[in-house]
Write a protein that holds these residues in place. Structure first.
Motif, PDB file in Angstrom:
ATOM      1  N   ALA A  33       0.752  -0.941  -0.015  1.00 23.11           N
ATOM      2  CA  ALA A  33       0.124   0.272   0.047  1.00 23.11           C
ATOM      3  C   ALA A  33       0.875   1.274   0.083  1.00 23.11           C
ATOM      4  O   ALA A  33       0.364   2.184  -0.802  1.00 23.11           O
ATOM      5  CB  ALA A  33      -0.954  -0.014   1.177  1.00 23.11           C
ATOM      6  N   ARG A  34       1.883   1.149   0.782  1.00 17.37           N
ATOM      7  CA  ARG A  34       2.784   2.282   0.777  1.00 17.37           C
ATOM      8  C   ARG A  34       3.747   2.687  -0.457  1.00 17.37           C
ATOM      9  O   ARG A  34       3.874   3.804  -0.776  1.00 17.37           O
ATOM     10  CB  ARG A  34       3.956   2.108   2.066  1.00 17.37           C
ATOM     11  CG  ARG A  34       3.365   2.598   3.309  1.00 17.37           C
ATOM     12  CD  ARG A  34       4.608   2.571   4.272  1.00 17.37           C
ATOM     13  NE  ARG A  34       5.545   1.438   4.005  1.00 17.37           N
ATOM     14  CZ  ARG A  34       5.534   0.288   4.859  1.00 17.37           C
ATOM     15  NH1 ARG A  34       4.603   0.107   5.582  1.00 17.37           N
ATOM     16  NH2 ARG A  34       6.509  -0.401   4.579  1.00 17.37           N
ATOM     17  N   ALA A  39      -2.686   6.243  -8.998  1.00 19.49           N
ATOM     18  CA  ALA A  39      -2.624   6.135 -10.644  1.00 19.49           C
ATOM     19  C   ALA A  39      -2.287   4.640 -10.747  1.00 19.49           C
ATOM     20  O   ALA A  39      -3.059   3.899 -11.534  1.00 19.49           O
ATOM     21  CB  ALA A  39      -1.631   6.966 -10.951  1.00 19.49           C
ATOM     22  N   GLU A  40      -1.523   4.057  -9.952  1.00 16.32           N
ATOM     23  CA  GLU A  40      -1.011   2.585 -10.112  1.00 16.32           C
ATOM     24  C   GLU A  40      -2.030   1.682  -9.692  1.00 16.32           C
ATOM     25  O   GLU A  40      -2.408   0.811 -10.357  1.00 16.32           O
ATOM     26  CB  GLU A  40       0.362   2.155  -9.359  1.00 16.32           C
ATOM     27  CG  GLU A  40       1.436   3.125 -10.107  1.00 16.32           C
ATOM     28  CD  GLU A  40       2.747   2.763  -9.113  1.00 16.32           C
ATOM     29  OE1 GLU A  40       3.892   2.722  -9.692  1.00 16.32           O
ATOM     30  OE2 GLU A  40       2.663   2.651  -8.002  1.00 16.32           O
ATOM     31  N   ARG A  41      -2.836   2.061  -8.313  1.00 13.34           N
ATOM     32  CA  ARG A  41      -4.035   1.194  -8.244  1.00 13.34           C
ATOM     33  C   ARG A  41      -5.076   1.739  -9.155  1.00 13.34           C
ATOM     34  O   ARG A  41      -5.739   0.127  -9.462  1.00 13.34           O
ATOM     35  CB  ARG A  41      -4.471   1.782  -6.760  1.00 13.34           C
ATOM     36  CG  ARG A  41      -3.485   1.455  -5.437  1.00 13.34           C
ATOM     37  CD  ARG A  41      -4.208   1.550  -4.438  1.00 13.34           C
ATOM     38  NE  ARG A  41      -4.638   2.653  -3.911  1.00 13.34           N
ATOM     39  CZ  ARG A  41      -3.981   3.804  -3.432  1.00 13.34           C
ATOM     40  NH1 ARG A  41      -2.852   3.574  -3.389  1.00 13.34           N
ATOM     41  NH2 ARG A  41      -4.404   4.905  -3.008  1.00 13.34           N
ATOM     42  N   ALA A 132      -7.886  -3.445  -6.260  1.00 15.87           N
ATOM     43  CA  ALA A 132      -6.931  -3.196  -7.272  1.00 15.87           C
ATOM     44  C   ALA A 132      -6.631  -4.703  -7.734  1.00 15.87           C
ATOM     45  O   ALA A 132      -6.437  -5.094  -9.014  1.00 15.87           O
ATOM     46  CB  ALA A 132      -5.841  -2.339  -6.867  1.00 15.87           C
ATOM     47  N   GLU A 133      -6.246  -5.311  -6.661  1.00 15.41           N
ATOM     48  CA  GLU A 133      -5.687  -6.868  -6.948  1.00 15.41           C
ATOM     49  C   GLU A 133      -6.580  -7.650  -7.597  1.00 15.41           C
ATOM     50  O   GLU A 133      -6.029  -8.544  -8.501  1.00 15.41           O
ATOM     51  CB  GLU A 133      -5.260  -7.626  -5.568  1.00 15.41           C
ATOM     52  CG  GLU A 133      -4.611  -8.806  -5.801  1.00 15.41           C
ATOM     53  CD  GLU A 133      -4.071  -9.402  -4.360  1.00 15.41           C
ATOM     54  OE1 GLU A 133      -2.947  -9.654  -4.254  1.00 15.41           O
ATOM     55  OE2 GLU A 133      -5.097  -9.413  -3.489  1.00 15.41           O
ATOM     56  N   THR A 134      -7.855  -7.627  -7.566  1.00 17.17           N
ATOM     57  CA  THR A 134      -8.835  -8.503  -8.067  1.00 17.17           C
ATOM     58  C   THR A 134      -9.592  -7.913  -9.262  1.00 17.17           C
ATOM     59  O   THR A 134     -10.481  -8.403  -9.906  1.00 17.17           O
ATOM     60  CB  THR A 134      -9.623  -9.185  -7.239  1.00 17.17           C
ATOM     61  OG1 THR A 134     -10.482  -8.270  -6.392  1.00 17.17           O
ATOM     62  CG2 THR A 134      -9.004 -10.090  -6.093  1.00 17.17           C
ATOM     63  N   HIS A 166      -8.676   0.170  -3.117  1.00 15.27           N
ATOM     64  CA  HIS A 166      -7.915  -0.488  -2.005  1.00 15.27           C
ATOM     65  C   HIS A 166      -6.906  -1.185  -2.854  1.00 15.27           C
ATOM     66  O   HIS A 166      -7.226  -1.947  -3.862  1.00 15.27           O
ATOM     67  CB  HIS A 166      -8.389  -1.034  -1.050  1.00 15.27           C
ATOM     68  CG  HIS A 166      -9.509  -0.252  -0.458  1.00 15.27           C
ATOM     69  ND1 HIS A 166      -9.115   0.393   0.679  1.00 15.27           N
ATOM     70  CD2 HIS A 166     -10.751  -0.078  -0.354  1.00 15.27           C
ATOM     71  CE1 HIS A 166     -10.108   1.186   1.276  1.00 15.27           C
ATOM     72  NE2 HIS A 166     -11.128   0.753   0.420  1.00 15.27           N
ATOM     73  N   PRO A 167      -5.735  -1.372  -2.563  1.00 16.24           N
ATOM     74  CA  PRO A 167      -4.493  -2.419  -3.250  1.00 16.24           C
ATOM     75  C   PRO A 167      -5.229  -4.037  -3.093  1.00 16.24           C
ATOM     76  O   PRO A 167      -5.009  -4.520  -4.023  1.00 16.24           O
ATOM     77  CB  PRO A 167      -3.308  -2.372  -2.058  1.00 16.24           C
ATOM     78  CG  PRO A 167      -3.377  -0.750  -1.787  1.00 16.24           C
ATOM     79  CD  PRO A 167      -4.930  -0.712  -1.227  1.00 16.24           C
TER      80      PRO A 167
END
Length: 224
Positions: A33-34, A39-41, A132-134, A166-167
């Motif tokens: 998360a840090r 933008a990447e998320r 974001a991950e899924t 969220h990541p």
């Protein structure tokens, strides 16, 4: 001693005296998360959900109602069902939806079942956030915006604030303190409905929306 007692005795004998320690996942997820920008998320979320056949449009807080109206016109949406008492629902102006009737959610499912399944073309909902991950949307249903809006109409329009992506699922649980209280129903949506029940062939739209269209409010990004 019966066979049942012998089995239970073996299980009790094999049980460790102290519970096994589980690794704490927090450091791993906190580091991710840090090190990941907003933008990447957003990019990770978009790649994930578009991979599941959803459409994503990036917009702004000021412009998303007009974008929704334009998308409804492009998709030939005759009736849009929405929660009129929600913050997003109050932003919708019937005058800007040429050719589309805005129908506020009211009553019970049993009372409007025929219209819901046969005359409503699309549902519009807010989202609580995303993962974001899924590539998943997070929806918490309520009396003003029941889950029916996202599960029944052929098209689901979802409004997402990029600041609430969220990541990982873990980050959503922790940062929003889900342990402190959940709604009666929470939804994770990663695309239009799909099934592979028939000959293991993946088909979309069999048991719910045939299309998922996500409007992402992103103050730092460009409209698309």
């Amino acid at each position: 001693m019966s066979a049942r007692d012998r089995i239970l005795a073996k299980l009790r004998g094999a049980r460790p005296a102290e519970p096994l320690a589980h690794p704490d996942p927090a450091p791993h997820y906190a580091a991710r998360a840090r090190n990941e920008s907003k933008a990447e998320r957003l990019a990770r979320f978009r790649t994930g959900i578009e991979g599941f056949h959803a459409d994503v449009h990036v917009t702004t807080e000021a412009d998303w109602p007009a974008l929704l109206a334009r998308l409804c016109a492009d998709k030939g949406v005759g009736t849009l069902l929405f929660g009129a008492q929600t913050p997003a629902g109050r932003r919708l102006d019937p005058a800007t939806f040429a050719g589309t009737t805005l129908r506020p959610w009211a009553g019970r499912v049993e009372d409007i079942k025929a219209d819901l399944f046969h005359t409503v073309d699309a549902g519009f909902t807010q989202t609580r956030g995303a993962i974001a991950e899924t590539g998943s949307l997070i929806l918490w249903s309520s009396a003003d915006e029941p889950r029916t809006l996202s599960l029944v109409p052929p098209i689901h329009f979802a409004l997402l604030d990029a600041a609430h992506i969220h990541p990982t699922f873990y980050d959503a649980l922790v940062s929003e303190n889900w342990a402190g209280g959940l709604p009666t129903n929470a939804l994770l949506i990663s695309g239009p409905s799909k099934t592979a029940d028939i000959q293991q062939t993946l088909a979309y739209g069999a048991h719910g929306p045939k299309a998922l269209i996500v409007l992402v409010i992103n103050a730092e990004g460009d409209e698309q």
